[in-house]
Design a protein around this motif. Structure first.
Motif, PDB file in Angstrom:
ATOM      1  N   ALA A  29      -2.824   6.156 -11.600  1.00 23.24           N
ATOM      2  CA  ALA A  29      -2.543   7.330 -10.764  1.00 23.24           C
ATOM      3  C   ALA A  29      -1.566   6.982  -9.635  1.00 23.24           C
ATOM      4  O   ALA A  29      -0.636   7.741  -9.354  1.00 23.24           O
ATOM      5  CB  ALA A  29      -3.842   7.882 -10.182  1.00 23.24           C
ATOM      6  N   ILE A  30      -1.768   5.826  -8.989  1.00 24.14           N
ATOM      7  CA  ILE A  30      -0.874   5.400  -7.901  1.00 24.14           C
ATOM      8  C   ILE A  30       0.518   5.114  -8.448  1.00 24.14           C
ATOM      9  O   ILE A  30       1.527   5.499  -7.852  1.00 24.14           O
ATOM     10  CB  ILE A  30      -1.436   4.156  -7.170  1.00 24.14           C
ATOM     11  N   ARG A  31       0.550   4.446  -9.606  1.00 24.89           N
ATOM     12  CA  ARG A  31       1.851   4.132 -10.218  1.00 24.89           C
ATOM     13  C   ARG A  31       2.611   5.416 -10.565  1.00 24.89           C
ATOM     14  O   ARG A  31       3.810   5.537 -10.316  1.00 24.89           O
ATOM     15  CB  ARG A  31       1.641   3.285 -11.483  1.00 24.89           C
ATOM     16  N   LYS A 148       9.105  19.350  -8.185  1.00 23.52           N
ATOM     17  CA  LYS A 148       8.678  17.943  -8.163  1.00 23.52           C
ATOM     18  C   LYS A 148       7.930  17.622  -6.870  1.00 23.52           C
ATOM     19  O   LYS A 148       6.934  16.888  -6.884  1.00 23.52           O
ATOM     20  CB  LYS A 148       9.896  17.036  -8.312  1.00 23.52           C
ATOM     21  N   ARG A 149       8.389  18.197  -5.768  1.00 25.39           N
ATOM     22  CA  ARG A 149       7.729  17.963  -4.481  1.00 25.39           C
ATOM     23  C   ARG A 149       6.312  18.537  -4.487  1.00 25.39           C
ATOM     24  O   ARG A 149       5.372  17.903  -4.003  1.00 25.39           O
ATOM     25  CB  ARG A 149       8.542  18.605  -3.347  1.00 25.39           C
ATOM     26  N   ASN A 150       6.162  19.741  -5.030  1.00 25.05           N
ATOM     27  CA  ASN A 150       4.833  20.365  -5.107  1.00 25.05           C
ATOM     28  C   ASN A 150       3.882  19.535  -5.961  1.00 25.05           C
ATOM     29  O   ASN A 150       2.701  19.378  -5.614  1.00 25.05           O
ATOM     30  CB  ASN A 150       4.944  21.791  -5.682  1.00 25.05           C
ATOM     31  N   LEU A 151       4.401  19.002  -7.050  1.00 26.32           N
ATOM     32  CA  LEU A 151       3.583  18.166  -7.932  1.00 26.32           C
ATOM     33  C   LEU A 151       3.176  16.872  -7.221  1.00 26.32           C
ATOM     34  O   LEU A 151       2.008  16.457  -7.283  1.00 26.32           O
ATOM     35  CB  LEU A 151       4.358  17.850  -9.215  1.00 26.32           C
ATOM     36  N   ALA A 152       4.140  16.251  -6.524  1.00 28.01           N
ATOM     37  CA  ALA A 152       3.853  15.011  -5.779  1.00 28.01           C
ATOM     38  C   ALA A 152       2.832  15.273  -4.670  1.00 28.01           C
ATOM     39  O   ALA A 152       1.934  14.464  -4.434  1.00 28.01           O
ATOM     40  CB  ALA A 152       5.147  14.449  -5.188  1.00 28.01           C
ATOM     41  N   SER A 153       2.967  16.421  -4.013  1.00 24.03           N
ATOM     42  CA  SER A 153       2.036  16.787  -2.944  1.00 24.03           C
ATOM     43  C   SER A 153       0.623  16.966  -3.500  1.00 24.03           C
ATOM     44  O   SER A 153      -0.354  16.461  -2.936  1.00 24.03           O
ATOM     45  CB  SER A 153       2.508  18.079  -2.280  1.00 24.03           C
ATOM     46  N   HIS A 154       0.519  17.659  -4.631  1.00 24.14           N
ATOM     47  CA  HIS A 154      -0.783  17.903  -5.268  1.00 24.14           C
ATOM     48  C   HIS A 154      -1.447  16.589  -5.686  1.00 24.14           C
ATOM     49  O   HIS A 154      -2.633  16.352  -5.398  1.00 24.14           O
ATOM     50  CB  HIS A 154      -0.591  18.812  -6.481  1.00 24.14           C
ATOM     51  N   GLU A 155      -0.673  15.737  -6.345  1.00 25.33           N
ATOM     52  CA  GLU A 155      -1.214  14.461  -6.827  1.00 25.33           C
ATOM     53  C   GLU A 155      -1.580  13.537  -5.665  1.00 25.33           C
ATOM     54  O   GLU A 155      -2.604  12.848  -5.698  1.00 25.33           O
ATOM     55  CB  GLU A 155      -0.206  13.766  -7.754  1.00 25.33           C
ATOM     56  N   GLY A 156      -0.730  13.530  -4.622  1.00 30.02           N
ATOM     57  CA  GLY A 156      -0.978  12.667  -3.464  1.00 30.02           C
ATOM     58  C   GLY A 156      -2.254  13.046  -2.731  1.00 30.02           C
ATOM     59  O   GLY A 156      -3.023  12.170  -2.301  1.00 30.02           O
ATOM     60  N   ARG A 157      -2.492  14.346  -2.596  1.00 31.44           N
ATOM     61  CA  ARG A 157      -3.717  14.803  -1.918  1.00 31.44           C
ATOM     62  C   ARG A 157      -4.952  14.457  -2.738  1.00 31.44           C
ATOM     63  O   ARG A 157      -6.018  14.206  -2.182  1.00 31.44           O
ATOM     64  CB  ARG A 157      -3.642  16.320  -1.677  1.00 31.44           C
ATOM     65  N   LYS A 158      -4.790  14.450  -4.049  1.00 27.72           N
ATOM     66  CA  LYS A 158      -5.908  14.126  -4.940  1.00 27.72           C
ATOM     67  C   LYS A 158      -6.195  12.615  -4.939  1.00 27.72           C
ATOM     68  O   LYS A 158      -7.348  12.202  -4.935  1.00 27.72           O
ATOM     69  CB  LYS A 158      -5.545  14.594  -6.357  1.00 27.72           C
ATOM     70  N   ILE A 159      -5.118  11.816  -4.899  1.00 28.67           N
ATOM     71  CA  ILE A 159      -5.267  10.355  -5.024  1.00 28.67           C
ATOM     72  C   ILE A 159      -5.454   9.656  -3.673  1.00 28.67           C
ATOM     73  O   ILE A 159      -6.292   8.765  -3.533  1.00 28.67           O
ATOM     74  CB  ILE A 159      -4.020   9.757  -5.730  1.00 28.67           C
ATOM     75  N   ILE A 160      -4.658  10.063  -2.681  1.00 23.13           N
ATOM     76  CA  ILE A 160      -4.672   9.366  -1.383  1.00 23.13           C
ATOM     77  C   ILE A 160      -5.618  10.066  -0.407  1.00 23.13           C
ATOM     78  O   ILE A 160      -6.720   9.607  -0.165  1.00 23.13           O
ATOM     79  CB  ILE A 160      -3.253   9.256  -0.788  1.00 23.13           C
ATOM     80  N   GLU A 175       3.250   1.047  -2.840  1.00 19.96           N
ATOM     81  CA  GLU A 175       3.416  -0.113  -3.728  1.00 19.96           C
ATOM     82  C   GLU A 175       2.462  -1.236  -3.330  1.00 19.96           C
ATOM     83  O   GLU A 175       1.970  -1.972  -4.197  1.00 19.96           O
ATOM     84  CB  GLU A 175       4.876  -0.577  -3.696  1.00 19.96           C
ATOM     85  N   ASP A 176       2.188  -1.358  -2.023  1.00 29.40           N
ATOM     86  CA  ASP A 176       1.189  -2.329  -1.551  1.00 29.40           C
ATOM     87  C   ASP A 176      -0.205  -1.947  -2.037  1.00 29.40           C
ATOM     88  O   ASP A 176      -0.991  -2.807  -2.448  1.00 29.40           O
ATOM     89  CB  ASP A 176       1.201  -2.414  -0.017  1.00 29.40           C
ATOM     90  N   LYS A 177      -0.502  -0.639  -1.979  1.00 32.63           N
ATOM     91  CA  LYS A 177      -1.796  -0.152  -2.482  1.00 32.63           C
ATOM     92  C   LYS A 177      -1.939  -0.453  -3.969  1.00 32.63           C
ATOM     93  O   LYS A 177      -3.013  -0.849  -4.447  1.00 32.63           O
ATOM     94  CB  LYS A 177      -1.909   1.368  -2.278  1.00 32.63           C
ATOM     95  N   LEU A 178      -0.841  -0.258  -4.708  1.00 29.69           N
ATOM     96  CA  LEU A 178      -0.849  -0.523  -6.147  1.00 29.69           C
ATOM     97  C   LEU A 178      -1.093  -2.007  -6.416  1.00 29.69           C
ATOM     98  O   LEU A 178      -1.878  -2.364  -7.312  1.00 29.69           O
ATOM     99  CB  LEU A 178       0.485  -0.076  -6.755  1.00 29.69           C
ATOM    100  N   LYS A 179      -0.459  -2.845  -5.632  1.00 31.55           N
ATOM    101  CA  LYS A 179      -0.634  -4.294  -5.777  1.00 31.55           C
ATOM    102  C   LYS A 179      -2.092  -4.689  -5.521  1.00 31.55           C
ATOM    103  O   LYS A 179      -2.686  -5.466  -6.287  1.00 31.55           O
ATOM    104  CB  LYS A 179       0.291  -5.022  -4.790  1.00 31.55           C
ATOM    105  N   ASP A 180      -2.672  -4.143  -4.425  1.00 30.83           N
ATOM    106  CA  ASP A 180      -4.083  -4.433  -4.103  1.00 30.83           C
ATOM    107  C   ASP A 180      -5.003  -3.956  -5.213  1.00 30.83           C
ATOM    108  O   ASP A 180      -5.977  -4.634  -5.567  1.00 30.83           O
ATOM    109  CB  ASP A 180      -4.478  -3.751  -2.785  1.00 30.83           C
TER     110      ASP A 180
END
Length: 204
Positions: A29-31, A148-160, A175-180
């Motif tokens: 999801a982060i990737r 694309k922005r709306n999709l990124a906003s939706h996914e970001g609120r769900k994941i982050i 990318e740091d979160k993904l690495k961790d």
């Protein structure tokens, strides 16, 4: 006692399996979110360029329109001036029919050839066509970016988290979160495999 230990190992293994699954899903999801944000930024750059292209086309059209209108004005003045030279007092005007001509048009020094006027009209029409095409391209680029922005906003609120703003997020932080997440996934996968091995030993 051995039975209790085996159950404990089995419970630990089941818990680790769920943990690994959740971490794998979060990693993906982060990737995907990072890719979405990169695509969003790329589309915004396309939109910015499209806006600039439209502004340039609009300026070019206004310039060509003004040139045509100036030429047309001089052309009409020239035509009126030539017509005025042919007017004879007492004879009817070929335009209005009046036999009295108290205020004849004054000819201008600048004589505009009709072919030059036609050429200016063609250039103005072409510039208008380009302007309209650039406007359509700009509207499409804006729509692509906003989708694309709306999709990124939706996914970001769900994941982050619920306050996620795609315009303000730092991709490096993600990318740091993904690495961790990858490191934790590797560690938990190792623990899960060890728990399975321990359980298999007891069953032998």
């Amino acid at each position: 006692k051995e039975q209790e230990q085996l159950k404990s190992i089995a419970d630990q293994h089941i818990h680790l399996v769920h943990t690994v699954q959740n971490l794998a899903e979060r990693k993906d999801a982060i990737r995907n979110l990072i890719e979405l944000l990169k695509s969003m930024k790329s589309l915004y750059a396309v939109y910015e360029q499209a806006m600039q292209d439209y502004e340039n086309a609009d300026k070019d059209y206004e310039c060509k329109r003004q040139q045509y209108e100036d030429l047309y004005h001089h052309f009409i003045e020239g035509q009126a001036g030539r017509l005025a030279l042919l007017l004879v007092e007492g004879e009817p005007c070929p335009v209005c029919g009046s036999t009295s001509h108290p205020r004849k048009a004054v000819g201008t020094d600048t004589v505009i050839d009709e072919s030059k006027l036609d050429e200016a009209k063609t250039q103005m029409d072409e510039a208008l066509n380009i302007k309209q095409n650039k406007n359509e391209a700009m509207q499409k680029a804006r729509q692509d970016y906003e989708n694309k922005r709306n999709l990124a906003s939706h996914e970001g609120r769900k994941i982050i988290d619920s306050s996620f703003n795609p315009d303000e997020v730092n991709i490096t932080d993600l990318e740091d979160k993904l690495k961790d997440c990858r490191e934790e996934l590797n560690n938990k996968t190792t623990e899960m495999n060890k728990a399975k091995e321990d359980g298999d030993k007891y069953l032998k």
